[in-house]
Design a protein around this motif. Structure first.
Motif, short mmCIF file in Angstrom:
data_model
loop_
_atom_site.label_atom_id
_atom_site.label_comp_id
_atom_site.label_asym_id
_atom_site.label_seq_id
_atom_site.Cartn_x
_atom_site.Cartn_y
_atom_site.Cartn_z
N UNK A 236 0.83 -1.21 0.00
CA UNK A 236 0.00 0.00 0.00
C UNK A 236 0.86 1.26 0.00
N UNK A 237 1.90 1.25 0.81
CA UNK A 237 2.79 2.43 0.84
C UNK A 237 3.49 2.61 -0.50
N UNK A 238 3.91 1.49 -1.09
CA UNK A 238 4.58 1.58 -2.39
C UNK A 238 3.61 2.08 -3.44
N UNK A 239 2.37 1.61 -3.38
CA UNK A 239 1.36 2.04 -4.34
C UNK A 239 1.07 3.53 -4.19
N UNK A 240 0.93 3.98 -2.94
CA UNK A 240 0.66 5.41 -2.72
C UNK A 240 1.83 6.26 -3.19
N UNK A 241 3.05 5.78 -2.89
CA UNK A 241 4.22 6.54 -3.32
C UNK A 241 4.32 6.61 -4.84
N UNK A 242 4.12 5.45 -5.49
CA UNK A 242 4.20 5.44 -6.95
C UNK A 242 3.07 6.25 -7.58
N UNK A 243 1.86 6.11 -7.01
CA UNK A 243 0.73 6.86 -7.55
C UNK A 243 0.96 8.36 -7.40
N UNK A 294 -8.22 -0.90 -9.92
CA UNK A 294 -7.42 -1.73 -9.02
C UNK A 294 -7.94 -1.67 -7.60
N UNK A 295 -8.40 -0.49 -7.16
CA UNK A 295 -8.94 -0.37 -5.82
C UNK A 295 -10.20 -1.21 -5.67
N UNK A 296 -11.09 -1.14 -6.67
CA UNK A 296 -12.30 -1.96 -6.60
C UNK A 296 -11.96 -3.45 -6.63
N UNK A 297 -10.96 -3.81 -7.40
CA UNK A 297 -10.55 -5.22 -7.43
C UNK A 297 -10.01 -5.66 -6.08
N UNK A 298 -9.22 -4.80 -5.43
CA UNK A 298 -8.68 -5.14 -4.11
C UNK A 298 -9.79 -5.32 -3.09
N UNK A 416 0.42 0.61 -14.95
CA UNK A 416 -0.79 0.02 -14.38
C UNK A 416 -1.52 -0.89 -15.35
N UNK A 417 -1.22 -0.80 -16.64
CA UNK A 417 -2.00 -1.52 -17.65
C UNK A 417 -2.03 -3.01 -17.43
N UNK A 418 -0.87 -3.63 -17.24
CA UNK A 418 -0.83 -5.08 -17.08
C UNK A 418 -1.41 -5.52 -15.74
N UNK A 419 -1.24 -4.70 -14.69
CA UNK A 419 -1.86 -5.02 -13.40
C UNK A 419 -3.38 -5.02 -13.54
N UNK A 420 -3.92 -4.07 -14.30
CA UNK A 420 -5.36 -4.03 -14.54
C UNK A 420 -5.80 -5.26 -15.32
N UNK A 421 -5.02 -5.67 -16.32
CA UNK A 421 -5.34 -6.86 -17.10
C UNK A 421 -5.47 -8.07 -16.17
N UNK A 427 -11.08 -11.41 -11.99
CA UNK A 427 -12.49 -11.24 -11.67
C UNK A 427 -13.40 -12.08 -12.54
N UNK A 428 -12.96 -12.42 -13.76
CA UNK A 428 -13.73 -13.29 -14.65
C UNK A 428 -13.40 -14.77 -14.45
N UNK A 429 -12.56 -15.08 -13.49
CA UNK A 429 -12.15 -16.47 -13.30
C UNK A 429 -11.07 -16.91 -14.25
#
Length: 450
Positions: A236-243, A294-298, A416-421, A427-429
């Motif tokens: 989370x800290x890394x994500x906030x820092x990178x974001x 990504x937040x909704x997925x988490x 973020x593109x590949x993380x979203x993929x 989510x689709x299994x």
């Protein structure tokens, strides 16, 4: 009902501790078992003692009847207070003789020899167990034995049981209290250790006893939970820092162009400024949209609108878009009709992210493919770029990861593109992986359940 002063709301309803509940349950079970056993033992002992007295009375009646028949009533012995005999005329049913204890007592048997099992000769005296014998000539012989000694024995046993049952229950309760306290001591120690852990020292761990019992498994489970919390906090800290860093870059560009346009209007025209604002605004929009996905997925809140989706249509649409953008050759000969059940908008975003990634890293060619088997649908995008080293193929799906840090942010994307993929497919299994492409670069291969 009014609350007691100083007592928190709901304290009256608070359940007792595990130690107290186990102790109360063990003591109650033992007490009930002992009480039932004590009553059963006392009743069994009473039956045995009274049965022995009845047998003795029958023997006395038979012996007295034989003496009367052989020697007459004068041969009967004088008895003390714990035994008696009584002779009853068979014809009249009246008492013709009796020992001292039964003098003045009405006939204790009828003409047929029937008598009560227990009789009381005088008020306040213990009862007698009686027996009658008719084989005595013209008389019926009744003999009896006092229950006083048996009753004294039963009273003594009852007193001992009344003392022993609560005493044993108390001993069991005390032993259970101590044993459960010692058994729960490691749990309480773990609780204090976990309670002392704060967000700043998630690296701490509870003491592992090294055993394979429940306490050992609990300690390892708690340590695993703390490790996951530590990893989640670091991520989370890394994500906030990178974001923050990613958001700061387009904002800084916008501010820089605005300041130059304000200070030197002749250097930057309205067209150039508007192009920069549109480009950086679109980049900000993509960043925010990606982080929201990504937040909704988490949070497990990635909403899917299920419908029939033709993957080949999505692939052809992206291939057409890449051709219109130019820069790479696009191959779609391996695309075949494949239909899945899923969210069309999210799956379109998956294909677009993979297509943009392939076009960004390709030297000159991108290829689309799709196929299916009995249970799954597959699609893949190949590029003829430099490829991805095997040790880095898992990292590319992490957030804000760029394997080539020297690449400019415009060319390298947001990370973020590949993380979203991965999250959308999950989510689709489905799943996504990276392998070596037949074109020499990277092949991103996705699988979805039919």
């Amino acid at each position: 009902m009014a609350e007691l002063p100083g007592v928190p709301r709901g304290a009256a309803r608070r359940r007792a501790g595990i130690r107290m509940r186990i102790t109360a349950a063990a003591a109650s079970v033992v007490a009930v078992a002992l009480l039932v056993g004590a009553v059963a033992f006392w009743l069994t002992l009473r039956t045995a003692l009274y049965g022995e007295l009845a047998s003795s009375a029958e023997q006395d009646a038979a012996a007295f009847a034989e003496q009367v028949e052989q020697s007459g009533r004068e041969a009967l012995p004088d008895l003390d207070d714990d035994r008696f005999w009584q002779l009853i005329d068979r014809d009249s049913g009246s008492v013709i003789a009796a020992s001292e204890a039964a003098e003045g007592v009405d006939a204790l048997a009828d003409r047929e020899g029937g008598t009560q099992s227990l009789v009381v000769l005088e008020d306040g005296d213990p009862p007698f167990v009686t027996a009658a014998e008719r084989e005595g000539g013209d008389v019926i012989v009744v003999a009896g034995r006092s229950t006083e000694s048996a009753d004294d024995t039963l009273a003594t046993v009852g007193l001992l049981l009344a003392v022993a049952v609560p005493l044993i229950a108390a001993i069991v309760a005390g032993t259970t209290w101590l044993a459960v306290g010692r058994a729960l001591a490691p749990v309480e120690r773990m609780r204090r250790e976990v309670e002392a852990v704060t967000s700043t020292d998630l690296h701490r761990r509870v003491e592992d006893p090294g055993t394979s019992d429940e306490l050992g498994r609990l300690a390892r489970t708690m340590n695993g939970m703390l490790a996951r919390l530590e990893d989640a906090q670091a991520a989370q800290r890394r994500f906030i820092s990178d974001a923050s860093h990613e958001l700061r870059s387009p904002l800084a560009t916008l501010r820089q162009y605005a300041e130059v346009a304000h200070a030197h209007p002749d250097r930057i025209g309205a067209v150039e400024l508007s192009e920069v604002v549109l480009d950086e605004g679109a980049r900000l929009e993509r960043l925010v949209q990606g982080m929201l996905v990504l937040t909704r997925a988490d949070e497990g809140a990635l909403a899917l609108t299920a419908a029939d989706v033709d993957l080949d249509d999505l692939l052809f649409a992206e291939a057409r878009r890449l051709r219109e953008l130019g820069g790479v050759e696009v191959e779609v000969s391996a695309v075949v009709p494949v239909r899945v059940r899923g969210d069309a908008g999210l799956l379109r975003q998956v294909v677009r992210n993979l297509a943009d990634n392939a076009a960004r890293h390709a030297r000159g060619k991108v290829a689309f493919a799709s196929w299916q088997d009995a249970a799954s649908a597959f699609f893949a995008l190949d590029d003829d770029g430099a490829g991805i080293a095997p040790q880095s193929r898992d990292r590319v799906f992490e957030r804000f990861v760029r394997l080539d840090e020297a690449r400019t942010r415009d060319a390298g994307g947001s990370g973020l593109g590949l993380a979203i993929v991965r999250e959308i497919l999950r989510g689709h299994g489905g799943v996504v992986r990276v392998v070596e492409s037949p074109l020499g670069g990277a092949r991103f291969e996705a699988r979805l359940p039919l």
